[in-house]
Design a protein around this motif. Structure first.
Motif, mmCIF file in Angstrom:
data_model
loop_
_atom_site.group_PDB
_atom_site.id
_atom_site.type_symbol
_atom_site.label_atom_id
_atom_site.label_comp_id
_atom_site.label_asym_id
_atom_site.label_seq_id
_atom_site.Cartn_x
_atom_site.Cartn_y
_atom_site.Cartn_z
ATOM 1 N N UNK A 136 8.907 52.987 -21.120
ATOM 2 C CA UNK A 136 7.863 53.844 -20.579
ATOM 3 C C UNK A 136 7.231 54.729 -21.651
ATOM 4 N N UNK A 137 7.950 55.028 -22.711
ATOM 5 C CA UNK A 137 7.510 56.021 -23.691
ATOM 6 C C UNK A 137 7.146 55.426 -25.044
ATOM 7 N N UNK A 138 7.730 54.312 -25.410
ATOM 8 C CA UNK A 138 7.601 53.801 -26.773
ATOM 9 C C UNK A 138 6.154 53.613 -27.210
ATOM 10 N N UNK A 139 5.315 53.023 -26.377
ATOM 11 C CA UNK A 139 3.932 52.764 -26.783
ATOM 12 C C UNK A 139 3.201 54.060 -27.132
ATOM 13 N N UNK A 140 3.420 55.103 -26.335
ATOM 14 C CA UNK A 140 2.766 56.382 -26.607
ATOM 15 C C UNK A 140 3.314 56.976 -27.902
ATOM 16 N N UNK A 141 4.618 56.957 -28.062
ATOM 17 C CA UNK A 141 5.202 57.489 -29.296
ATOM 18 C C UNK A 141 4.691 56.710 -30.505
ATOM 19 N N UNK A 142 4.606 55.389 -30.374
ATOM 20 C CA UNK A 142 4.114 54.567 -31.479
ATOM 21 C C UNK A 142 2.667 54.911 -31.806
ATOM 22 N N UNK A 143 1.850 55.118 -30.785
ATOM 23 C CA UNK A 143 0.447 55.477 -31.000
ATOM 24 C C UNK A 143 0.308 56.818 -31.709
ATOM 25 N N UNK A 144 1.317 57.648 -31.631
ATOM 26 C CA UNK A 144 1.294 58.969 -32.271
ATOM 27 C C UNK A 144 2.039 58.983 -33.609
ATOM 28 N N UNK A 145 2.374 57.815 -34.136
ATOM 29 C CA UNK A 145 3.153 57.745 -35.373
ATOM 30 C C UNK A 145 2.444 58.384 -36.562
ATOM 31 N N UNK A 146 1.114 58.392 -36.610
ATOM 32 C CA UNK A 146 0.440 59.015 -37.752
ATOM 33 C C UNK A 146 0.698 60.519 -37.789
ATOM 34 N N UNK A 147 1.063 61.092 -36.649
ATOM 35 C CA UNK A 147 1.363 62.521 -36.574
ATOM 36 C C UNK A 147 2.870 62.794 -36.665
ATOM 37 N N UNK A 148 3.667 61.733 -36.834
ATOM 38 C CA UNK A 148 5.130 61.822 -36.820
ATOM 39 C C UNK A 148 5.666 61.609 -38.230
ATOM 40 N N UNK A 149 6.685 62.373 -38.612
ATOM 41 C CA UNK A 149 7.241 62.217 -39.957
ATOM 42 C C UNK A 149 7.984 60.881 -40.079
ATOM 43 N N UNK A 150 8.130 60.429 -41.320
ATOM 44 C CA UNK A 150 8.693 59.112 -41.607
ATOM 45 C C UNK A 150 10.116 58.942 -41.087
ATOM 46 N N UNK A 205 11.608 60.388 -38.588
ATOM 47 C CA UNK A 205 11.590 60.268 -37.127
ATOM 48 C C UNK A 205 11.038 58.911 -36.714
ATOM 49 N N UNK A 206 9.976 58.465 -37.373
ATOM 50 C CA UNK A 206 9.433 57.128 -37.073
ATOM 51 C C UNK A 206 10.511 56.069 -37.244
ATOM 52 N N UNK A 207 11.253 56.153 -38.338
ATOM 53 C CA UNK A 207 12.296 55.163 -38.614
ATOM 54 C C UNK A 207 13.386 55.197 -37.550
ATOM 55 N N UNK A 208 13.813 56.389 -37.142
ATOM 56 C CA UNK A 208 14.843 56.493 -36.090
ATOM 57 C C UNK A 208 14.341 55.885 -34.777
ATOM 58 N N UNK A 209 13.087 56.126 -34.451
ATOM 59 C CA UNK A 209 12.529 55.569 -33.209
ATOM 60 C C UNK A 209 12.444 54.052 -33.298
ATOM 61 N N UNK A 210 11.960 53.537 -34.417
ATOM 62 C CA UNK A 210 11.872 52.079 -34.583
ATOM 63 C C UNK A 210 13.248 51.432 -34.525
ATOM 64 N N UNK A 211 14.223 52.037 -35.178
ATOM 65 C CA UNK A 211 15.581 51.484 -35.156
ATOM 66 C C UNK A 211 16.185 51.569 -33.751
ATOM 67 N N UNK A 212 15.901 52.656 -33.049
ATOM 68 C CA UNK A 212 16.382 52.785 -31.673
ATOM 69 C C UNK A 212 15.756 51.728 -30.777
ATOM 70 N N UNK A 213 14.456 51.516 -30.943
ATOM 71 C CA UNK A 213 13.768 50.492 -30.156
ATOM 72 C C UNK A 213 14.331 49.108 -30.471
ATOM 73 N N UNK A 214 14.583 48.845 -31.761
ATOM 74 C CA UNK A 214 15.124 47.546 -32.137
ATOM 75 C C UNK A 214 16.503 47.341 -31.511
ATOM 76 N N UNK A 215 17.317 48.363 -31.525
ATOM 77 C CA UNK A 215 18.641 48.282 -30.909
ATOM 78 C C UNK A 215 18.523 48.002 -29.414
#
Length: 193
Positions: free
Chosen positions: A102-116, A118-128
């Motif tokens: 429910x949230x990943x697409x929105x968080x991904x769309x905001x990645x330019x405003x997110x530090x590296x 945090x982006x990596x933790x979210x991507x790794x969490x999504x991959x898991x």
């Protein structure tokens, strides 16, 4: 601080760029953040009202066209300092909800405003999360094959392929993020194969 729902987070992210009218918010949500394509004004305006009440945004009336009586005044919404702080807190967060469906697409769309980091933790969490889903679908597919249900098996296979493609995409994004944080000069884009 209360957790921000996904629609509010998307609105905060958009209003961080510029003030927008409700119609503009709805149009951009549909165009930029796919999950909101079917968003109705019946969902949007109550959310905006809650955000105003919470002090995250303010609505300022624009009286253009009012003198001629041609239309009602429009309200342009903009972030408050509280809204900016909430957005910063949300963008710095990498809890499990950040990589939920429910949230990943929105968080991904905001990645330019997110530090590296945090982006990596979210991507790794999504991959898991997607790897777990592959295991679940594979087990379901085996059970369906045992029952000789060809159509359900085909549906399961299709779902498995879709999740496997997402894992491949996430692997590329994770590698790109790691390369960028190491300072590698050439990193492949997410579209490179």
């Amino acid at each position: 601080m209360a957790k921000t729902d996904v629609l509010s987070l998307a609105i905060l992210g958009m209003l961080a760029e510029q003030p927008l009218h409700g119609y503009q918010i709805r149009k951009r949500l549909g165009g930029e953040l796919g999950p909101f394509r079917a968003l109705s004004y019946g969902s949007l305006y109550p959310c905006l009202k809650r955000m105003v009440a919470a002090g995250l945004i303010v609505g300022e009336s624009e009286d253009a066209g009012r003198a001629t009586g041609s239309r009602r005044s429009r309200i342009a919404y903009r972030l408050t300092d509280t809204g900016k702080a909430r957005l910063e807190d949300e963008l710095a967060s990498s809890t499990a909800s950040a990589w939920d469906d429910e949230t990943f697409d929105v968080r991904f769309a905001l990645f330019t405003k997110t530090d590296s980091a945090t982006r990596l933790r979210i991507l790794e969490g999504r991959r898991s999360r997607m790897s777990e889903r592959i295991e679940e679908i594979s087990q379901g597919l085996a059970r369906v094959r045992d029952r000789h249900d060809a159509y359900t098996a085909e549906l399961q296979r299709h779902g498995l392929e879709r999740v496997e493609r997402e894992v491949e995409w996430l692997d590329k994004l994770i590698e790109n993020e790691r390369s960028a944080s190491r300072g590698d000069h050439h990193t492949a884009s997410a579209d490179d194969n």
